[in-house]
Design a protein around this motif. Sequence first.
Motif, mmCIF file in Angstrom:
data_model
loop_
_atom_site.group_PDB
_atom_site.id
_atom_site.type_symbol
_atom_site.label_atom_id
_atom_site.label_comp_id
_atom_site.label_asym_id
_atom_site.label_seq_id
_atom_site.Cartn_x
_atom_site.Cartn_y
_atom_site.Cartn_z
ATOM 1 N N THR A 111 -25.617 -25.831 -13.351
ATOM 2 C CA THR A 111 -26.467 -24.812 -13.982
ATOM 3 C C THR A 111 -25.691 -23.670 -14.640
ATOM 4 O O THR A 111 -26.246 -22.948 -15.468
ATOM 5 C CB THR A 111 -27.432 -24.196 -12.949
ATOM 6 O OG1 THR A 111 -26.679 -23.670 -11.849
ATOM 7 C CG2 THR A 111 -28.419 -25.227 -12.449
ATOM 8 N N LEU A 112 -24.416 -23.477 -14.258
ATOM 9 C CA LEU A 112 -23.662 -22.320 -14.750
ATOM 10 C C LEU A 112 -22.468 -22.750 -15.590
ATOM 11 O O LEU A 112 -21.943 -23.849 -15.437
ATOM 12 C CB LEU A 112 -23.175 -21.475 -13.568
ATOM 13 C CG LEU A 112 -24.254 -20.948 -12.619
ATOM 14 C CD1 LEU A 112 -23.611 -20.291 -11.407
ATOM 15 C CD2 LEU A 112 -25.193 -19.989 -13.334
ATOM 16 N N LYS A 113 -22.026 -21.851 -16.439
ATOM 17 C CA LYS A 113 -20.831 -22.083 -17.263
ATOM 18 C C LYS A 113 -20.026 -20.794 -17.319
ATOM 19 O O LYS A 113 -20.499 -19.718 -16.904
ATOM 20 C CB LYS A 113 -21.231 -22.525 -18.677
ATOM 21 C CG LYS A 113 -21.992 -21.485 -19.462
ATOM 22 C CD LYS A 113 -22.384 -22.010 -20.833
ATOM 23 C CE LYS A 113 -23.012 -20.934 -21.708
ATOM 24 N NZ LYS A 113 -24.157 -20.251 -21.085
ATOM 25 N N ASP A 116 -21.159 -16.854 -17.400
ATOM 26 C CA ASP A 116 -22.403 -16.569 -16.684
ATOM 27 C C ASP A 116 -22.126 -15.748 -15.431
ATOM 28 O O ASP A 116 -21.009 -15.735 -14.911
ATOM 29 C CB ASP A 116 -23.102 -17.874 -16.265
ATOM 30 C CG ASP A 116 -23.698 -18.634 -17.432
ATOM 31 O OD1 ASP A 116 -23.950 -18.011 -18.485
ATOM 32 O OD2 ASP A 116 -23.920 -19.852 -17.299
ATOM 33 N N LYS A 117 -23.167 -15.098 -14.938
ATOM 34 C CA LYS A 117 -23.083 -14.357 -13.680
ATOM 35 C C LYS A 117 -24.217 -14.768 -12.756
ATOM 36 O O LYS A 117 -25.255 -15.261 -13.207
ATOM 37 C CB LYS A 117 -23.145 -12.842 -13.939
ATOM 38 C CG LYS A 117 -21.933 -12.277 -14.662
ATOM 39 C CD LYS A 117 -22.005 -10.764 -14.752
ATOM 40 C CE LYS A 117 -20.751 -10.198 -15.429
ATOM 41 N NZ LYS A 117 -20.777 -8.713 -15.470
ATOM 42 N N VAL A 141 -17.137 -17.539 -13.641
ATOM 43 C CA VAL A 141 -18.478 -17.166 -13.177
ATOM 44 C C VAL A 141 -18.333 -16.097 -12.093
ATOM 45 O O VAL A 141 -17.686 -16.321 -11.078
ATOM 46 C CB VAL A 141 -19.240 -18.381 -12.603
ATOM 47 C CG1 VAL A 141 -20.592 -17.948 -12.048
ATOM 48 C CG2 VAL A 141 -19.420 -19.454 -13.671
ATOM 49 N N ALA A 163 -25.610 -11.080 -18.709
ATOM 50 C CA ALA A 163 -24.990 -12.393 -18.540
ATOM 51 C C ALA A 163 -25.464 -13.109 -17.268
ATOM 52 O O ALA A 163 -25.120 -14.274 -17.052
ATOM 53 C CB ALA A 163 -23.467 -12.260 -18.505
ATOM 54 N N ILE A 164 -26.253 -12.405 -16.443
ATOM 55 C CA ILE A 164 -26.776 -13.062 -15.238
ATOM 56 C C ILE A 164 -27.632 -14.255 -15.648
ATOM 57 O O ILE A 164 -28.573 -14.128 -16.432
ATOM 58 C CB ILE A 164 -27.604 -12.079 -14.384
ATOM 59 C CG1 ILE A 164 -26.685 -11.024 -13.750
ATOM 60 C CG2 ILE A 164 -28.392 -12.826 -13.297
ATOM 61 C CD1 ILE A 164 -27.421 -9.899 -13.050
ATOM 62 N N LYS A 165 -27.288 -15.423 -15.113
ATOM 63 C CA LYS A 165 -28.037 -16.639 -15.407
ATOM 64 C C LYS A 165 -28.922 -17.035 -14.233
ATOM 65 O O LYS A 165 -30.011 -17.558 -14.408
ATOM 66 C CB LYS A 165 -27.050 -17.780 -15.701
ATOM 67 C CG LYS A 165 -27.673 -19.173 -15.872
ATOM 68 C CD LYS A 165 -28.413 -19.308 -17.170
ATOM 69 C CE LYS A 165 -28.962 -20.728 -17.358
ATOM 70 N NZ LYS A 165 -27.882 -21.755 -17.481
ATOM 71 N N LYS A 194 -34.442 -15.876 -16.049
ATOM 72 C CA LYS A 194 -33.388 -16.311 -15.132
ATOM 73 C C LYS A 194 -33.817 -17.527 -14.306
ATOM 74 O O LYS A 194 -34.998 -17.767 -14.089
ATOM 75 C CB LYS A 194 -32.994 -15.172 -14.183
ATOM 76 C CG LYS A 194 -32.694 -13.855 -14.882
ATOM 77 C CD LYS A 194 -31.627 -13.987 -15.963
ATOM 78 C CE LYS A 194 -31.378 -12.653 -16.668
ATOM 79 N NZ LYS A 194 -30.414 -12.787 -17.790
#
Length: 408
Positions: A111-113, A116-117, A141, A163-165, A194
Motif C-alpha cells: 500500500t505504501l511507496k 508516503d507517511k 516511508v 504525504a500521509i497515505k 487516507k
Amino acid sequence: MSDKDFPYSGFSSLAIHAGHQQDPNYAHLTPIYATSTFVYDDAEQGMRRFSGKEQGYIYTRWGNPTFHEAEEKIAAMESFGVTDEHGDPLILKAYLQASGMAAISTLMMSTLKAGDKILSHYSLYGGTQEQMNTLLPAFGVDAVIADLRDLTIAEDMLKKHPAIKMIYIETPANPTIQCVDIEALTLLGKQYGKVIACDNTFATPYLQQPFKYGVDFVIHSTTKFLNGHGTAIGGVFMSRDVSFMKGKAYKVYKALGGSSSPFDAFLLVNGMKTLEVRMERHCSNAEKVAALLNTHSAVASVNYNGLTSHPDHAVAKKQMRHPGAMMSFELKGGLQSGISFMNKLQLCTRTVSLGTCDTLLSHPASMTHYSVPKEQRERYGITDGLIRMSVGMENIEDILSDLEQALK
C-alpha cells in the motif's frame, strides 16, 4: 441450500463451520496439506493455472487448502453481520501469513511507496513500532506519531503532513490498553482520502469488528487469541477491496514469501472453533482481576477499559462487545517492584505473548520494550513499573490468589 449459504444465527456456529469445504476423501476435518507444490492433469491445465484462467493451487507459498480454510474462517468472523455501502453482506479477502509482523509487512509493502507517511499513535506493539522507526524509513516511508484519541490533533497532523497515505491504529493498544475511536478516525481519514488499517489482535472479531466502521484493512497476529493455545506463530491481513487483494496485494504476498505453514494453519483452524467460549471465560476472569488490582495498595493504577475510571472506557464500550482480557497495571516502586513481582509468581506464567489458556504476565520495561529508550517508553506510558497481563482461563480463585501473594 449449500453449507456455505447456511444462515448462521450466532458467532460460534460460524467459527466452527465457516470456511470449511468437504475434502475429496471425505475427511471430517480439513487435512494438513503438507506439500510444497501441486500437480496438473496435463500441461494445458498448468498453463491455465499460471495464467489465472483456472482456479487451483500451484505452490504452497502462493496458497494452500489448509491456509484457505483459515483465511475464509477469519474473514467470515470479521464480516459476520456487517454490510457494505450497498447494504449487502460484506465480502472480504484474507491472506494467512507466517506471523503478525509478516502480515503487517505485506500490508505496508503493498500500500505504501517512498515518500508516503503513516499516521499512528503512541503505544504500539514493539515489533510494529520498530518497523515504523527503523525499517520503513530506509525505504522512504516515515511515521508521524500523535495521540489519535484527540481528533483535533489527528486532523492537525493530516493537514500538516499531506504525504500521509495511511492511518494505522491498534485498539486496544499494546501494552497500555489505550483505545482509539475507530469510527471517528475512519470518518476523518476518509475526508482526507487516507487508507485506514486496524490491528484487531487484542479484541478479536468476537469483541470488535473494525470493518463495521469502514476501515480498509484489518490485521491479526493469529498467534494470540485466535489460535488460543500458543502452539503456532501466524498472522493475517484482509481487506474489503477484493480486487486489490487479488491483484497487487497477492503479488506482494507471493514475492515477500511470508506465507504460513500447513501445520500451523491446521492448529489455527481448530483453535478458532472455540473462540467465543474461550473469550467469554477470559473476559469474565479479567473483570474480577481488574477489580482486585484496582483496590490493591501495591498498585498505583490499572489500565483496563472495563473500569469506568479509565479515560477510554466510553470508546471501548461503544465499539467492543466487552472490554476484553488484556490489561496492564503500574506497580508502586518502579523497576525493582516489577522484577520482584514477576519473580514471585507461582501459577501465572512469566512470558511475552498473550491470548493463551493460561494467564501470561510480562514486564515491558525489561522484556518487550527493553530496546526502546526509557524517555520514549515513558512518553508512550510504558513505565518501569508497568506489568502487562493476559488473563487466562484458570479458575478465577487461583489467579487472584497468585496475584495477591506476588503483590505482598
